[in-house]
Motif scaffolding. Structure first.
Motif, PDB file in Angstrom:
ATOM      1  N   PHE A  48      12.774  -7.294 -17.298  1.00  0.00           N
ATOM      2  CA  PHE A  48      11.291  -7.450 -17.485  1.00  0.00           C
ATOM      3  C   PHE A  48      10.221  -6.602 -17.166  1.00  0.00           C
ATOM      4  N   PRO A  49       9.157  -6.433 -17.453  1.00  0.00           N
ATOM      5  CA  PRO A  49       8.031  -5.649 -16.930  1.00  0.00           C
ATOM      6  C   PRO A  49       7.558  -6.473 -15.908  1.00  0.00           C
ATOM      7  N   GLY A  50       7.987  -6.722 -14.689  1.00  0.00           N
ATOM      8  CA  GLY A  50       7.725  -7.811 -13.947  1.00  0.00           C
ATOM      9  C   GLY A  50       8.356  -9.091 -13.635  1.00  0.00           C
ATOM     10  N   SER A  51       7.942  -9.721 -12.889  1.00  0.00           N
ATOM     11  CA  SER A  51       8.716 -11.145 -12.725  1.00  0.00           C
ATOM     12  C   SER A  51       7.924 -12.174 -13.253  1.00  0.00           C
ATOM     13  N   SER A  52       6.601 -11.792 -13.474  1.00  0.00           N
ATOM     14  CA  SER A  52       5.692 -13.030 -14.006  1.00  0.00           C
ATOM     15  C   SER A  52       5.985 -13.425 -15.398  1.00  0.00           C
ATOM     16  N   GLU A  53       6.607 -12.390 -16.008  1.00  0.00           N
ATOM     17  CA  GLU A  53       7.081 -12.870 -17.357  1.00  0.00           C
ATOM     18  C   GLU A  53       8.431 -14.048 -17.327  1.00  0.00           C
ATOM     19  N   PRO A  54       9.406 -13.566 -16.816  1.00  0.00           N
ATOM     20  CA  PRO A  54      10.411 -14.533 -16.651  1.00  0.00           C
ATOM     21  C   PRO A  54      10.095 -15.835 -16.199  1.00  0.00           C
ATOM     22  N   LEU A  55       9.153 -15.675 -15.162  1.00  0.00           N
ATOM     23  CA  LEU A  55       8.556 -17.064 -14.623  1.00  0.00           C
ATOM     24  C   LEU A  55       7.739 -17.807 -15.555  1.00  0.00           C
ATOM     25  N   HIS A  56       7.065 -17.213 -16.153  1.00  0.00           N
ATOM     26  CA  HIS A  56       6.303 -18.001 -17.298  1.00  0.00           C
ATOM     27  C   HIS A  56       7.203 -18.518 -18.477  1.00  0.00           C
ATOM     28  N   PHE A  57       8.133 -17.554 -18.992  1.00  0.00           N
ATOM     29  CA  PHE A  57       9.084 -18.090 -20.193  1.00  0.00           C
ATOM     30  C   PHE A  57       9.938 -19.150 -19.647  1.00  0.00           C
ATOM     31  N   THR A  58      10.416 -19.094 -18.282  1.00  0.00           N
ATOM     32  CA  THR A  58      11.220 -20.012 -17.710  1.00  0.00           C
ATOM     33  C   THR A  58      10.768 -21.585 -17.902  1.00  0.00           C
ATOM     34  N   VAL A  59       9.371 -21.483 -17.307  1.00  0.00           N
ATOM     35  CA  VAL A  59       8.452 -22.579 -17.509  1.00  0.00           C
ATOM     36  C   VAL A  59       8.379 -23.330 -18.817  1.00  0.00           C
ATOM     37  N   LEU A  60       8.073 -22.159 -19.840  1.00  0.00           N
ATOM     38  CA  LEU A  60       7.921 -22.744 -21.255  1.00  0.00           C
ATOM     39  C   LEU A  60       9.194 -23.463 -21.626  1.00  0.00           C
ATOM     40  N   PHE A  97      10.307  -5.545  -8.641  1.00  0.00           N
ATOM     41  CA  PHE A  97       9.749  -4.326  -7.967  1.00  0.00           C
ATOM     42  C   PHE A  97       8.499  -4.272  -7.310  1.00  0.00           C
ATOM     43  N   SER A  98       7.596  -5.226  -7.345  1.00  0.00           N
ATOM     44  CA  SER A  98       6.212  -5.187  -7.310  1.00  0.00           C
ATOM     45  C   SER A  98       6.110  -5.255  -5.684  1.00  0.00           C
ATOM     46  N   LYS A  99       7.108  -5.831  -4.874  1.00  0.00           N
ATOM     47  CA  LYS A  99       6.618  -6.018  -3.263  1.00  0.00           C
ATOM     48  C   LYS A  99       7.128  -5.103  -2.583  1.00  0.00           C
ATOM     49  N   ILE A 100       8.507  -5.312  -2.057  1.00  0.00           N
ATOM     50  CA  ILE A 100       8.986  -4.054  -0.945  1.00  0.00           C
ATOM     51  C   ILE A 100       9.083  -2.803  -1.709  1.00  0.00           C
ATOM     52  N   PRO A 127       0.808  -1.215   0.002  1.00  0.00           N
ATOM     53  CA  PRO A 127      -0.020   0.078  -0.060  1.00  0.00           C
ATOM     54  C   PRO A 127       0.760   1.396  -0.207  1.00  0.00           C
ATOM     55  N   LEU A 128       2.153   1.149   0.211  1.00  0.00           N
ATOM     56  CA  LEU A 128       2.946   2.290   0.457  1.00  0.00           C
ATOM     57  C   LEU A 128       3.247   2.923  -1.074  1.00  0.00           C
ATOM     58  N   GLY A 129       3.188   2.051  -1.960  1.00  0.00           N
ATOM     59  CA  GLY A 129       3.635   2.360  -3.331  1.00  0.00           C
ATOM     60  C   GLY A 129       4.947   2.732  -3.645  1.00  0.00           C
ATOM     61  N   GLU A 160      12.472 -14.963  -5.580  1.00  0.00           N
ATOM     62  CA  GLU A 160      12.967 -14.083  -4.362  1.00  0.00           C
ATOM     63  C   GLU A 160      11.890 -12.820  -4.409  1.00  0.00           C
ATOM     64  N   ALA A 161      10.610 -13.095  -4.864  1.00  0.00           N
ATOM     65  CA  ALA A 161       9.895 -11.819  -4.961  1.00  0.00           C
ATOM     66  C   ALA A 161       9.614 -11.097  -3.507  1.00  0.00           C
ATOM     67  N   TYR A 162      10.014 -11.893  -2.398  1.00  0.00           N
ATOM     68  CA  TYR A 162       9.636 -11.324  -1.110  1.00  0.00           C
ATOM     69  C   TYR A 162      11.030 -11.339  -0.316  1.00  0.00           C
ATOM     70  N   ILE A 163      12.036 -11.593  -0.913  1.00  0.00           N
ATOM     71  CA  ILE A 163      13.093 -11.758  -0.040  1.00  0.00           C
ATOM     72  C   ILE A 163      13.664 -10.699   0.796  1.00  0.00           C
ATOM     73  N   HIS A 164      13.213  -9.328   0.556  1.00  0.00           N
ATOM     74  CA  HIS A 164      13.445  -8.241   1.209  1.00  0.00           C
ATOM     75  C   HIS A 164      12.898  -8.145   2.328  1.00  0.00           C
ATOM     76  N   PHE A 165      11.724  -8.611   2.509  1.00  0.00           N
ATOM     77  CA  PHE A 165      11.035  -8.641   3.721  1.00  0.00           C
ATOM     78  C   PHE A 165      11.583  -9.430   4.747  1.00  0.00           C
TER      79      PHE A 165
END
Ligand code: PLP
Length: 399
Positions: A104-116, A234-237, A57-59, A207-212
Motif C-alpha cells: 500500500f502507499p503507506g501503512s495508514s491505509e491497511p490500518l484503516h481498511f483492517t479496522v473497517l 517505510f515512513s520511519k527508519i 529527518p535523514l530522508g 510494527e511501524a517503529y520495530i527497526h529502531f
C-alpha cells in the motif's frame, strides 16, 4: 400525493443520498500521523525545529534516492512488475509466501481498511492507552466500541486486561514499539493474547517503529497461520514518509477482507523502486538504528541530569513529563520555533518528542530549558512568510 409531501420525500431522499455519500467519504478518510500532528499546529516558521510527527529527518537513503531519480523517466508507464519485484524481495527476506503480503502507499491505509473490515457496532476495537489514534478514528466510522486499556507499569500493552475488557473484540491493536511511548510489548505477550482472545477476532500488530528497537517481529506468527496481521511502513527508519510505501502481512484469507475497501492496488513506481532499494541496502537499518539510539540516549542523559522525567523508549519518539499542562509547553516551545508533539488525554502533562538530528535535539534542549525555567524571551520573531522551512534548510510551499 400533495406537492408538500413530494417535496418532503424529495428532501428526505436527497438527505439520505447525501448522508450515504458522507458516510462513504468518511470511510475513505484515512487518518495519518501527519494529520494528527498537524491538528493543533498552524505553520512552521523559517528554521523551525520539527520534532512533532515522528518523521525521519535523514530522508530516503542514497540508493533509494537514486532509484527514484532513475524511475522518473519511466513514470509514464504502470510498470506493475516493479511492485512484484518489491514483493519478491521482501517475502524472500522474511521467508513468507508472496500471497501473505499486500503493498500500500503507506501503512495508514491497511490500518484503516483492517479496522473497517474487522470492527462493527458488535465487534469492538481494543487498544492501549496512550496509543496511536488512527485506528480509533477508523473505528468511529464502523460504529465500533473503542476499548482503551492503560499500559502496564512497564509500559507494555496489558494483554490480559485487553482480552478481559472486550469479549466482543473484532481487533486487538498492538503497536510495538508503541506510538507515543516507544515502549515494547514482548512477543510472548502477543502469543498470550492470541491464546486468550475471543474467536473470530484478530490481533493487529503495528510494527511501524520495530527497526529502531531490539524487539522480535510478529511475522513468525503470520507464518504460523495465526489470526494476526502485521503492519510495516517505510515512513520511519527508511525515511520515506513523503514517498509512501507500506504493507500488511497476514494469512491470505485475513488479507482478502481488506480488499473490499482498498480498491485498485497500483503503487507509485518511485515508491516501490525506492522501497526495494532500501530493503537491499545492507546497513541502512543497523546504521540508522544506532544513530537514533545514540541521539536518544544523549537526550535522555541530559533530561536526567536536569531532573526531567521521561519514559524510556526504544523508538524514535518518547514521552516527556513536563509536569504542567502539555498544551502550555507545546505553545511555549512553538514560540521558540521548536515544534514538539501532542499530548494524550490519559497523560495530560506529557508531550511526545520525536528524536531528530543531534543538532535539532540540542536546540530542543535549549528551548525546553528556557520554557521550564519560565524565561519570557522567546529569542524568535515569527515570520509572516507562510512557507514551511525545516531545520535541515529545505523549504516546501505551504499547501
Ligand atoms: N502506525 C503507526 C504506529 C504510526 O505512528 C504511523 C505513522 O506515524 C503509521 C502507522 C502510518 O504511517 P504511514 O502511513 O506513513 O506508513
Amino acid at each position: 400525493m400533495s406537492d408538500g409531501n413530494a417535496i418532503l420525500k424529495g428532501t428526505r431522499r436527497t438527505f439520505l443520498q447525501l448522508s450515504a455519500a458522507a458516510t462513504a467519504a468518511m470511510a475513505f478518510r484515512v487518518v495519518t500521523e501527519a494529520d494528527l500532528a498537524a491538528e493543533d499546529r498552524n505553520v512552521y516558521h523559517p528554521g523551525a525545529i520539527v520534532i512533532d510527527a515522528n518523521e525521519n529527518p535523514l530522508g530516503p537513503c542514497d540508493a533509494a534516492r537514486k532509484a527514484i531519480v532513475d524511475m522518473a523517466p519511466q513514470g509514464g508507464r504502470y510498470s506493475y512488475w516493479l511492485k512484484e519485484e518489491f514483493v519478491k524481495t521482501f517475502t524472500q527476506m522474511e521467508g513468507i509466501k508472496p500471497e501473505y503480503l499486500r503493498v500500500f502507499p503507506g501503512s495508514s491505509e491497511p490500518l484503516h481498511f483492517t479496522v473497517l473490515a474487522y470492527t462493527s457496532p458488535t465487534r469492538s476495537y481494543v487498544t492501549a492507552d496512550p496509543g496511536y489514534e488512527a485506528g480509533m478514528r477508523a473505528a468511529k466510522i464502523t460504529g465500533a466500541r473503542v476499548v482503551k486499556t492503560p499500559l502496564t507499569k512497564t509500559y507494555s500493552h496489558d494483554v490480559k486486561a485487553m482480552a478481559a475488557a472486550a469479549p466482543d473484540a473484532g481487533i486487538f491493536y498492538v503497536c510495538t514499539p508503541n506510538n507515543p511511548t516507544g515502549t515494547m510489548t514482548p512477543h510472548s505477550d502477543i502469543e498470550q493474547l492470541l491464546a486468550i482472545k475471543p474467536k473470530g477476532s484478530i490481533v493487529l500488530v503495528d510494527e511501524a517503529y520495530i527497526h529502531f528497537s531490539d524487539g522480535v517481529s510478529a511475522i513468525d506468527l503470520v507464518k504460523a497461520d495465526q489470526d494476526v496481521i502485521v503492519l510495516r511502513t517505510f515512513s520511519k527508519i527508511y525515511g520515506m514518509a513523503g514517498i509512501r510505501c507500506g504493507m500488511a502481512i497476514g494469512r491470505p484469507d485475513l488479507l482478502a477482507k481488506l480488499e473490499t475497501y482498498s480498491g485498485w492496488s497500483a503503487m507509485p513506481i518511485t515508491a516501490v523502486a525506492a522501497a526495494t532499494a532500501s530493503l537491499k541496502h545492507e546497513h541502512l537499518v543497523s546504521d540508522r538504528k544506532q544513530s537514533n539510539a545514540a541521539t536518544r540516549q544523549k537526550t535522555f542523559d541530559w533530561l536526567a541530569s536536569q531532573g526531567y522525567a521521561y519514559v524510556p523508549s526504544q523508538s524514535n519518539c518518547f514521552m516527556l513529563d513536563a509536569k504542567r499542562p502539555a498544551k502550555e509547553v507545546i505553545d511555549a516551545m512553538a514560540a521558540r520555533n521548536v515544534y514538539i508533539g501532542r499530548p494524550w488525554p490519559i497523560w495530560p502533562t506529557h508531550v511526545r518528542i520525536t528524536v531528530g538530528l543531534p543538532q535539532e535535539m540540542e536546540a530542543f534542549q535549549v528551548a525546553f530549558q528556557a520554557v521550564m525555567k519560565g524565561s519570557t524571551t522567546t529569542g524568535f520573531v515569527p515570520s509572516l512568510n507562510r512557507r514551511r522551512l525545516y531545520s535541515d534548510g529545505q523549504s516546501w510551499p505551504s499547501v
